[in-house]
Design an enzyme around this catalytic site. Sequence first.
Site, PDB file in Angstrom:
ATOM      1  N   ASN A 191      33.934  44.701  32.779  1.00  0.00           N
ATOM      2  CA  ASN A 191      32.799  43.970  33.339  1.00  0.00           C
ATOM      3  C   ASN A 191      31.736  45.017  33.648  1.00  0.00           C
ATOM      4  O   ASN A 191      31.820  45.710  34.652  1.00  0.00           O
ATOM      5  CB  ASN A 191      33.250  43.242  34.619  1.00  0.00           C
ATOM      6  N   LYS A 220      28.772  44.692  34.527  1.00  0.00           N
ATOM      7  CA  LYS A 220      27.777  44.316  35.549  1.00  0.00           C
ATOM      8  C   LYS A 220      26.376  44.648  35.030  1.00  0.00           C
ATOM      9  O   LYS A 220      26.151  44.576  33.824  1.00  0.00           O
ATOM     10  CB  LYS A 220      28.097  44.963  36.898  1.00  0.00           C
ATOM     11  N   GLU A 268      40.492  38.848  42.134  1.00  0.00           N
ATOM     12  CA  GLU A 268      39.705  40.019  42.528  1.00  0.00           C
ATOM     13  C   GLU A 268      39.410  39.950  44.023  1.00  0.00           C
ATOM     14  O   GLU A 268      38.445  39.306  44.443  1.00  0.00           O
ATOM     15  CB  GLU A 268      38.377  40.041  41.756  1.00  0.00           C
ATOM     16  N   GLY A 278      34.737  47.638  43.690  1.00  0.00           N
ATOM     17  CA  GLY A 278      33.769  48.725  43.773  1.00  0.00           C
ATOM     18  C   GLY A 278      33.931  49.600  45.001  1.00  0.00           C
ATOM     19  O   GLY A 278      33.064  50.398  45.325  1.00  0.00           O
ATOM     20  N   SER A 281      38.853  47.892  41.768  1.00  0.00           N
ATOM     21  CA  SER A 281      39.181  49.328  41.806  1.00  0.00           C
ATOM     22  C   SER A 281      40.397  49.696  40.959  1.00  0.00           C
ATOM     23  O   SER A 281      41.202  50.547  41.348  1.00  0.00           O
ATOM     24  CB  SER A 281      39.346  49.806  43.253  1.00  0.00           C
TER      25      SER A 281
HETATM   26  P1  PGA Z   1      35.573  47.450  40.110  1.00  0.00           P
HETATM   27  O1  PGA Z   1      34.994  45.977  39.806  1.00  0.00           O
HETATM   28  O2  PGA Z   1      36.607  47.743  39.052  1.00  0.00           O
HETATM   29  O3  PGA Z   1      34.381  48.354  40.020  1.00  0.00           O
HETATM   30  O4  PGA Z   1      36.170  47.397  41.478  1.00  0.00           O
HETATM   31  C1  PGA Z   1      35.805  44.928  39.324  1.00  0.00           C
HETATM   32  C2  PGA Z   1      34.966  43.690  39.133  1.00  0.00           C
HETATM   33  O5  PGA Z   1      34.070  43.435  39.952  1.00  0.00           O
HETATM   34  O6  PGA Z   1      35.179  42.924  38.168  1.00  0.00           O
END
Ligand code: PGA
Length: 260
Positions: A15, A17, A173, A179, A217
């Site tokens: 993802n 983003k 999630e 994040g 994460s």
């Molecule tokens: P992250 O995000 O791996 O940076 O924690 C996961 C997500 O939001 O899909």
Amino acid sequence: MANERAKRTKWVVGNWKMHGRLAENEALLRALLQAGSVTETVRIGVCVPAPYLAQTEALLRSGPLAWGVQDVSAYAHGAYTGETAAEMAAEFGATLAIVGHSERRAYHGETSEVVALKAQRALAAGLTPIVCVGETLQQRETGATQAVVGAQIDAVLDTLSVQELARIVVAYEPVWAIGTGKSATVDEAQQVHAFLRARLAAKDAGLGDVTLLYGGSVKPDNAEALFGQADIDGGLIGGASLKSHDFLAICMAASTARAV
Ligand code: PGA
């Protein structure tokens, strides 16, 4: 259970983003094309910002990697300024659509009912919706995790038919793990996955085979332990999906993880 688990293919989906520009995307996608034999055992995909669908299609078209978007409209067409219809993404070869990411729920006020409609639109366009659910830190600390993710998944179970539900992917999630560098422990994640699988199977026994991803994460050093849990079928990867080396290491972990 080991037998049932063996039937489910592992998935790793990036993802991105709102990250990346043409040059960076090209370098990243070209590096991912080097994934090699891991793509024989793991379904790998990237969900890119919609303006880069054409670029992604051009680079990935002839390879084994899937691509998709991070959101779709709940409607097929019409006066919905700024939205992307699932059918539009499908025209660029997309096969995946994240829906109900916690950032959409928190910053764009998406309710679980809207998320369910988005999942239905994605399916109607031939995309696999990756339906995200997860609790906040406060909800976890007050013991509300199951009530929250249960209500989020119930909205989808109430809106979609069993035939439609058989084609979704669900991503657990926890908001506090996204994040932050603070992943859920394998036990915390497995517990919620088992709960979600039971909730799906209660609607229809066949739905016990729905692919359930963990996100929050995930990194190369925790991926194998997470993906080795009985009810965790892979991951939805944010930050680490922007670094080809880390993302490919996570894909490799999915191929070597063994059910515990
Ligand atoms: P992250 O995000 O791996 O940076 O924690 C996961 C997500 O939001 O899909």
